[in-house]
Design an enzyme around this catalytic site. Structure first.
Site: not given
Ligand code: NAP
Length: 458
Positions: A383
Site C-alpha cells: 500500500d
Molecule cells: P501491506 O500493504 O499490508 O503489504 C504487505 C505485503 O507484504 C503484502 O502485499 C504481501 O503480499 C507481502 N507479504 C506478506 N508476507 C510476505 C512474506 N512472507 N514475504 C514477502 N512478502 C510478503 O504493507 P505496507 O506496504 O507495509 O503498508 C502498511 C499498511 O498498513 C497500510 O495500508 C497502512 O495504512 C496500514 N496501517 C499501518 C499502520 C502503522 O502504524 N504502520 C497503522 C494503520 C494502518 P503477498 O501476500 O503477495 O506476499
C-alpha cells in the site's frame, strides 16, 4: 514505608514515565526509554504496595499470579501481532479502571461527593467502553471476527444515542448518586457502546483505533486518579491519554485520513479500484537477474514493509546491504511512517539488524532522492508504494502520502503473489513496464539475492 517515601516513589515514577516517553520517541534512545518505563512502573507498584491502608496482601498476591500468568504469554506474541497485543493490554487496563470505579461506587454508597461521582462516572463509562471496544479490535486484528465494516442505516444515531444515554445517566448520578440500578444501566450502556463503536470500522483502521482506545484508557485512569486522589494516576493517565491521541493523529496524517473518516468512514468496505477491474500484464524476474541489476546499480533504495516483518527478513536485508556496499553500491532505506502494522515498525526491525540509523531516510527525503535512484527494491511493502494514492480518487487509499518508487529507474518488488496489501486494493505499480516482480518469501528471496550478488563478485 512512610507517606513521604511513598510520595517520593510516586514522583520518581512520574519522572520516569515522562523520560521514558521522551526517549521512546527516537530509535537510538528507545531501549533506555523502555527500561526507564519499567523502572517507573516498579516504583509506582512498590509505592502503592507500601501504602499503610493495605491490610492484607492475600488478594493482591492472587491478582499478581493471575496477571503474570496472562502477561507472560502476551509478551511472547510476535512483533507482527503487536497491534492486537496492545489492544488486549488496553482491554485489561480499561477493565481494571472500570472495576475499581464500580467497587468504589458500591463501597462509598450514596454518601459519595459530587466531584468524586463525576470522576467515577467518567472513569466507568470510558473504562467499560474501552474494554469491549479493545476486545472487538483484538478480534478483528486476530481475524477471529470479520474484518469488513458492518454498517446499517441510522447507525451513527443509534451509537450516539447509546453513548448519550450513558452520559446522561452519569450526570443524573452526580446529582442523585443513590440508584445502583441506574449505575449498572450506565455501565451496561458503555459496554454495549464499545462493541457498536467498532462494528462499522474496517480491519485496516484498527491500529489507529487502538491508539485512540489507548487514549480513552488513559483518560479513564486519570479520572480514577481524581476519584482516588492519587496524583500518580492522574499524571500517568494523562500521559497515556495524550500520547495515544498524538499517535492517532500521526497515523491519520500519514494516511491522509481524518478522525471522522476513520471512526465513521467504514474504510475497507469498497475493496476495488479502477486498476483492479482490468486484467493487466506484469513482468517477473529470477533472483539471478535481480542480483545482476542490483550489483550493476550505483544507488539502491530499499523500501521495507509488512512482508519483511512477517518473513523476519531484516537480518538477511542487512547482509544484502553489506554485500552491495562492498560492491560499491550506495544503499539507503526509505521508511514510510505507516509501513508495517504500527508506527516505527520498520525502524525497530532494521535497528534490530544493526542497520546504521543514517542509512534510514524519512519519506520526504527518500522521495526527493528516488528521482535519481537506479533501483527501488521493495521488500514486502505494498500500500505504501501504490501510485493510485496520488491520482485515483476512487481508491480507498487516495490521498495517502506514498514512497514514490515509480520515479526510480527500475522497480523491483519482492512479495509472494499478486495479492493486495492491508487496504485490500490492487497496486498499479506492478503493471508499469519498469517494474519487475520478484516472487517469493522475503527472507528466502533476499537470501538468494545475497548469494547471487556474492557469486557475481567472485
Ligand atoms: P501491506 O500493504 O499490508 O503489504 C504487505 C505485503 O507484504 C503484502 O502485499 C504481501 O503480499 C507481502 N507479504 C506478506 N508476507 C510476505 C512474506 N512472507 N514475504 C514477502 N512478502 C510478503 O504493507 P505496507 O506496504 O507495509 O503498508 C502498511 C499498511 O498498513 C497500510 O495500508 C497502512 O495504512 C496500514 N496501517 C499501518 C499502520 C502503522 O502504524 N504502520 C497503522 C494503520 C494502518 P503477498 O501476500 O503477495 O506476499
Amino acid at each position: 514505608m512512610t507517606p513521604t517515601l511513598i510520595q517520593v516513589a510516586y514522583i520518581g515514577a512520574a519522572a520516569c514515565f515522562i523520560l521514558a516517553l521522551k526517549w521512546l520517541s527516537a530509535v537510538p534512545s528507545a531501549r533506555r526509554g523502555v527500561l526507564t518505563g519499567v523502572l517507573g512502573m516498579a516504583l509506582a507498584v512498590g509505592g502503592t504496595l507500601a501504602r499503610p491502608e493495605i491490610e492484607s496482601y492475600r488478594w493482591i498476591a492472587v491478582a499478581f499470579v493471575l496477571g503474570i500468568a496472562i502477561g507472560i504469554p502476551m509478551a511472547m506474541m510476535p512483533m507482527t501481532a503487536v497491534p492486537q497485543r496492545t489492544a488486549l493490554s488496553h482491554a485489561f487496563g480499561a477493565l481494571a479502571a472500570a472495576l475499581v470505579g464500580t467497587a468504589e461506587y458500591f463501597l462509598r454508597g450514596s454518601g459519595i461527593d459530587r466531584f468524586s461521582m463525576g470522576a467515577l462516572a467518567l472513569e466507568v463509562v470510558l473504562g467499560f467502553l474501552t474494554f469491549t471496544a479493545s476486545l472487538m479490535a483484538f478480534g478483528k486484528l486476530q481475524e477471529l471476527l470479520p474484518q469488513r465494516p458492518i454498517t446499517y442505516k441510522g447507525q451513527n444515531l443509534v451509537n450516539l444515542g447509546i453513548l448519550g444515554g450513558a452520559m446522561a445517566l452519569g450526570v443524573y448520578l452526580v446529582v442523585q448518586p443513590g440508584s445502583a440500578a441506574l449505575f449498572l444501566t450506565m455501565a451496561t450502556l458503555a459496554l454495549v457502546f464499545g462493541v457498536l463503536l467498532i462494528i462499522p470500522i474496517g480491519g485496516a483502521d484498527m491500529p489507529t483505533v487502538i491508539s485512540l482506545l489507548n487514549s480513552y484508557a488513559g483518560l479513564s485512569a486519570a479520572a480514577m486518579g481524581f476519584m482516588l486522589n492519587n496524583k500518580l494516576l492522574i499524571i500517568a493517565g494523562s500521559l497515556d491519554g495524550s500520547s495515544g491521541l498524538i499517535l492517532s493523529i500521526i497515523m491519520c496524517k500519514a494516511m491522509n485520513r481524518s478522525f471522522t473518516n476513520v471512526l465513521f468512514g467504514a474504510f475497507g468496505q469498497v475493496q476495488t479500484s479502477a486498476a483492479s477491474t482490468t486484467q493487466k500484464g506484469y513482468r517477473s524476474a529470477s533472483a539471478e537477474e535481480a542480483a545482476s541489476i542490483l550489483a550493476n546499480a550505483n544507488s539502491v533504495m530499499i523500501v521495507p514493509g509488512y512482508g519483511m516483518a512477517v518473513a523476519q527478513a531484516q537480518h538477511k536485508v542487512r547482509e544484502l546491504y553489506d554485500v552491495l556496499g562492498k560492491h560499491g553500491v550506495a544503499v539507503k532505506f526509505a521508511i514510510h511512517p505507516v509501513a508495517g502494522r504500527m508506527p516505527g515498525h520498520m525502524n525497530v526491525l532494521l535497528a534490530e539488524a544493526n542497520i546504521p540509523y543514517d542509512a534510514l531516510l524519512e519519506m520526504e527525503e527518500a522521495n526527493s532522492e528516488l528521482v535519481q535512484t537506479d533501483v527501488a527494491l521493495i521488500i514486502g511493502a505494498n500500500d505504501v508504494t501504490n501510485p493510485a494514492a496520488r491520482h485515483d480518487k476512487g481508491s480507498p487509499i487516495y490521498g495517502m502520502p506514498i514512497i514514490d518508487v515509480d520515479k526510480a529507474r527500475t522497480v523491483m518488488v519482492i512479495k509472494r503473489s499478486m495479492n493486495p496489501g492491508f487496504a485490500g486494493v490492487d497496486n498499479e505499480l506492478y503493471y508499469i513496464d519498469r517494474t519487475l516482480m520478484l516472487f517469493g518469501d522475503a527472507k528466502a528471496f533476499v537470501t538468494e539475492l545475497v548469494k547471487e550478488v556474492q557469486a557475481q563478485a567472485a
